[in-house]
Design an enzyme around this catalytic site. Sequence first.
Site, mmCIF file in Angstrom:
data_model
loop_
_atom_site.group_PDB
_atom_site.id
_atom_site.type_symbol
_atom_site.label_atom_id
_atom_site.label_comp_id
_atom_site.label_asym_id
_atom_site.label_seq_id
_atom_site.Cartn_x
_atom_site.Cartn_y
_atom_site.Cartn_z
ATOM 1 N N ASP A 114 0.375 -0.987 0.038
ATOM 2 C CA ASP A 114 -0.040 -0.203 -0.023
ATOM 3 C C ASP A 114 1.190 0.980 -0.139
ATOM 4 O O ASP A 114 2.449 1.099 0.334
ATOM 5 C CB ASP A 114 -1.104 -0.165 0.921
ATOM 6 N N ASP A 131 -8.548 -2.465 13.544
ATOM 7 C CA ASP A 131 -9.778 -2.752 13.773
ATOM 8 C C ASP A 131 -9.728 -3.482 12.528
ATOM 9 O O ASP A 131 -10.502 -3.988 11.794
ATOM 10 C CB ASP A 131 -9.593 -1.282 12.790
ATOM 11 N N GLU A 139 -10.241 -2.441 5.267
ATOM 12 C CA GLU A 139 -10.359 -0.989 6.003
ATOM 13 C C GLU A 139 -11.676 -1.491 6.148
ATOM 14 O O GLU A 139 -12.362 -2.658 5.149
ATOM 15 C CB GLU A 139 -10.769 0.578 5.605
HETATM 16 C C1 F6R Z 1 1.242 -1.999 6.363
HETATM 17 C C2 F6R Z 1 -0.035 -2.245 6.466
HETATM 18 C C3 F6R Z 1 -1.266 -2.396 7.653
HETATM 19 C C4 F6R Z 1 -0.115 -2.659 8.614
HETATM 20 C C5 F6R Z 1 -0.820 -2.644 9.505
HETATM 21 C C6 F6R Z 1 0.249 -2.758 11.033
HETATM 22 O O1 F6R Z 1 1.955 -1.629 4.906
HETATM 23 O O2 F6R Z 1 -0.714 -2.769 5.071
HETATM 24 O O3 F6R Z 1 -2.172 -2.970 7.193
HETATM 25 O O4 F6R Z 1 0.818 -3.975 8.470
HETATM 26 O O5 F6R Z 1 -1.221 -1.292 9.812
HETATM 27 O O6 F6R Z 1 0.562 -1.856 11.357
HETATM 28 P P1 F6R Z 1 1.727 -2.114 12.392
HETATM 29 O O7 F6R Z 1 2.328 -2.967 11.941
HETATM 30 O O8 F6R Z 1 2.268 -0.182 12.673
HETATM 31 O O9 F6R Z 1 1.214 -2.240 14.060
#
Ligand code: F6R
Length: 261
Positions: free
Chosen positions: A67, A136, A143
Amino acid sequence: MEVIILADAGEIAGIAADAIGALLGRNPTAVLGLATGSSPLAIYDELALRCEAGTISFRQARGFTLDEYVGLPADHPQRYRTVIDEVFVSRVDFVPGAVEGPDGLAADIPAACAAYESAIQAAGGVDLQILGIGTDGHIGFNEPGSSLASRTRIKTLTRQTRVDNARFFDGDLDAVPTHCLTQGLGTIMAARHIILVATGRSKAEAVHQLVEGPVSALWPATVLQHHPHVTVLLDDAAARRLQLVDYYRETYRSKPKWQGI
Ligand code: F6R
């Protein structure tokens, strides 16, 4: 879905790096799916160490990130292309251009998303995808409410995700972009093996839903229950809400040592 509960991020990193090493041993031209965020950092550190020691090489491999924020200037330190380069790509021996990401600065966003899907397909698809999970339940930036069949597209970030990620923007919520481009749930599901990493108490509910909840767009990660080869690597804190925690521990304890993940 295999659930493995380990002591800490270091142990998780060792197991994930073993799986990536085994894949590259079998297939040096493998395609890796790369997540940003804090969850995979220990894995990238371990891979960088192994690359430096000469026990793993990415010279013929390729990578696709999950992403990208929309609209962050090219020189912004939190742009995911910059982040993945800093935390992983520049520390190992990928050839220049071997790792791609969605273009969050594209003038034509739908065209950029379609081009990204085509690039992944042209590379033969992702062999091994590394994932984190949002509090979430998002994977990538899919999302709650995301179509379980979605492909790469623009998404609006939830307030929860922006609050969670404000720590990367000096705690300034207003500085966190409101939109992103993300591989869809359908795109992620096409990867041949998925390793999802979660550590810490804040992930416990999302992990419980992912592994044991009903499949639902409300908790997008639950779509992974339909994937034939998912490995979930957790620390104790992230595993604390799992109903069948003793069974997962016993299963891993009794797993033959020759069997990888
Ligand atoms: C990042 C991504 C997100 C993260 C998620 C957890 O490329 O795709 O899905 O993996 O937000 O983030 P952290 O690892 O920072 O808790």
